[in-house]
Motif scaffolding. Structure first.
Motif, PDB file in Angstrom:
ATOM      1  N   ASP A 133      -8.931   9.074 -30.093  1.00 60.85           N
ATOM      2  CA  ASP A 133      -7.941  10.147 -29.940  1.00 60.85           C
ATOM      3  C   ASP A 133      -8.497  11.514 -30.340  1.00 60.85           C
ATOM      4  OD1 ASP A 133      -6.044   8.332 -29.084  1.00 60.85           O
ATOM      5  OD2 ASP A 133      -5.321   7.927 -31.115  1.00 60.85           O
ATOM      6  N   ASN A 134      -9.549  11.535 -31.130  1.00 58.64           N
ATOM      7  CA  ASN A 134     -10.118  12.809 -31.578  1.00 58.64           C
ATOM      8  C   ASN A 134     -10.884  13.538 -30.480  1.00 58.64           C
ATOM      9  OD1 ASN A 134      -9.204  12.537 -34.285  1.00 58.64           O
ATOM     10  ND2 ASN A 134     -10.883  11.115 -34.685  1.00 58.64           N
ATOM     11  N   LEU A 135     -11.060  12.894 -29.334  1.00 62.75           N
ATOM     12  CA  LEU A 135     -11.796  13.521 -28.236  1.00 62.75           C
ATOM     13  C   LEU A 135     -10.900  14.355 -27.331  1.00 62.75           C
ATOM     14  CD1 LEU A 135     -14.147  10.560 -27.223  1.00 62.75           C
ATOM     15  CD2 LEU A 135     -14.614  12.451 -28.777  1.00 62.75           C
ATOM     16  N   ASN A 136      -9.600  14.392 -27.631  1.00 70.13           N
ATOM     17  CA  ASN A 136      -8.649  15.183 -26.822  1.00 70.13           C
ATOM     18  C   ASN A 136      -8.723  14.816 -25.341  1.00 70.13           C
ATOM     19  OD1 ASN A 136      -7.919  16.599 -29.174  1.00 70.13           O
ATOM     20  ND2 ASN A 136      -9.497  18.147 -28.824  1.00 70.13           N
ATOM     21  N   ASN A 137      -8.701  13.524 -25.061  1.00 69.79           N
ATOM     22  CA  ASN A 137      -8.800  13.068 -23.681  1.00 69.79           C
ATOM     23  C   ASN A 137      -7.591  13.496 -22.855  1.00 69.79           C
ATOM     24  OD1 ASN A 137     -11.296  11.834 -23.835  1.00 69.79           O
ATOM     25  ND2 ASN A 137     -10.446   9.859 -24.467  1.00 69.79           N
ATOM     26  N   GLN A 138      -7.861  13.947 -21.651  1.00 71.85           N
ATOM     27  CA  GLN A 138      -6.821  14.314 -20.699  1.00 71.85           C
ATOM     28  C   GLN A 138      -6.514  13.108 -19.790  1.00 71.85           C
ATOM     29  OE1 GLN A 138      -5.365  17.377 -21.096  1.00 71.85           O
ATOM     30  NE2 GLN A 138      -6.748  17.373 -22.871  1.00 71.85           N
ATOM     31  N   PRO A 139      -5.350  13.126 -19.121  1.00 75.52           N
ATOM     32  CA  PRO A 139      -4.984  11.978 -18.266  1.00 75.52           C
ATOM     33  C   PRO A 139      -6.052  11.634 -17.229  1.00 75.52           C
ATOM     34  CG  PRO A 139      -3.095  13.407 -18.581  1.00 75.52           C
ATOM     35  CD  PRO A 139      -4.265  14.109 -19.217  1.00 75.52           C
ATOM     36  N   LEU A 140      -6.695  12.645 -16.634  1.00 77.24           N
ATOM     37  CA  LEU A 140      -7.727  12.361 -15.644  1.00 77.24           C
ATOM     38  C   LEU A 140      -8.905  11.623 -16.277  1.00 77.24           C
ATOM     39  CD1 LEU A 140      -8.787  12.635 -12.773  1.00 77.24           C
ATOM     40  CD2 LEU A 140      -9.675  14.901 -13.377  1.00 77.24           C
ATOM     41  N   GLU A 141      -9.279  12.024 -17.496  1.00 78.16           N
ATOM     42  CA  GLU A 141     -10.365  11.337 -18.191  1.00 78.16           C
ATOM     43  C   GLU A 141     -10.001   9.885 -18.476  1.00 78.16           C
ATOM     44  OE1 GLU A 141     -12.844  13.998 -21.125  1.00 78.16           O
ATOM     45  OE2 GLU A 141     -10.712  14.515 -21.320  1.00 78.16           O
TER      46      GLU A 141
END
Length: 207
Positions: A133-141
């Motif tokens: 969660d610390n990677l700030n993943n976006q929905p596309l990722e």
């Protein structure tokens, strides 16, 4: 281009240890005698084929998203993500090459290397990118990482069964070769016997 011979021997030994079916020491009937049976896996090859085209798409999306969110990341995760992307790219190129070589040409060491890279390196890296969660993943990722995870999970499973089939077939072939050689040397050649031995042998056969 092929694997170095020492590495091939190590992977071959690893494959015989891990993938050999201990409940089967050899062919059960003459029909099991190795012939021209194709041991390559068509589902695995199809997965590798689509993976080759998917990887550039995954790499482009991941790099673009990394560029967009890079200022918002801490220095620690900036370094980790750049390192992970470099490692994942190098591993994927090597992994796909070994997968093609091992499956199409039925080479056990190459396919074993593909299986190990997939299970021990690439799959944990993609899972780290997907679930941290610390990677700030976006929905596309998340979407592209999920598809990549499905590719890897299927390939690890398919390669496992393909390797087991190849190793068991090679083991059966080796056992048959040893059995045939033992049969050739178990009975002495009649023409190689001495004169007295031939006379004794002929007398033993009777009229």
């Amino acid at each position: 281009m092929s694997l170095p011979e020492p590495l091939r021997r190590r992977l071959g030994s690893f494959s015989r240890t891990v993938f050999t079916d201990s409940h089967r020491s050899g062919p059960q009937d003459p029909g099991d005698r190795p012939g021209n049976e194709i041991l390559s896996s068509l589902p695995l090859q199809m997965s590798l084929y689509f993976n080759v085209y998917y990887f550039p798409f995954w790499w482009l999306i991941t790099v673009v998203m990394l560029h967009l969110k890079y200022p918002a990341l801490s220095d620690y995760y900036k370094f980790i993500l750049v390192t992970v992307m470099i490692l994942a790219s190098l591993i994927e190129v090597t992994r796909l090459y070994l997968g093609y070589m091992g499956n199409l040409q039925e080479k056990v060491p190459e396919l074993a290397g593909f299986w190990l890279l997939s299970l021990l390196l690439q799959l944990p890296i993609i899972l780290f990118l997907l679930f941290n969660d610390n990677l700030n993943n976006q929905p596309l990722e998340r979407a592209v990482h999920t598809i990549f995870t499905l590719f890897l999970t299927f390939q690890v499973t398919a390669a496992f069964f393909t390797l087991r089939r190849m190793v068991n077939k090679l083991t059966a072939h080796f056992c048959l070769m040893e059995f045939d050689q033992l049969g050739e040397h178990s009975l002495p050649d009649f023409h190689s016997l001495g004169r007295e031995d031939r006379a004794v042998a002929m007398a033993g056969r009777g009229p």
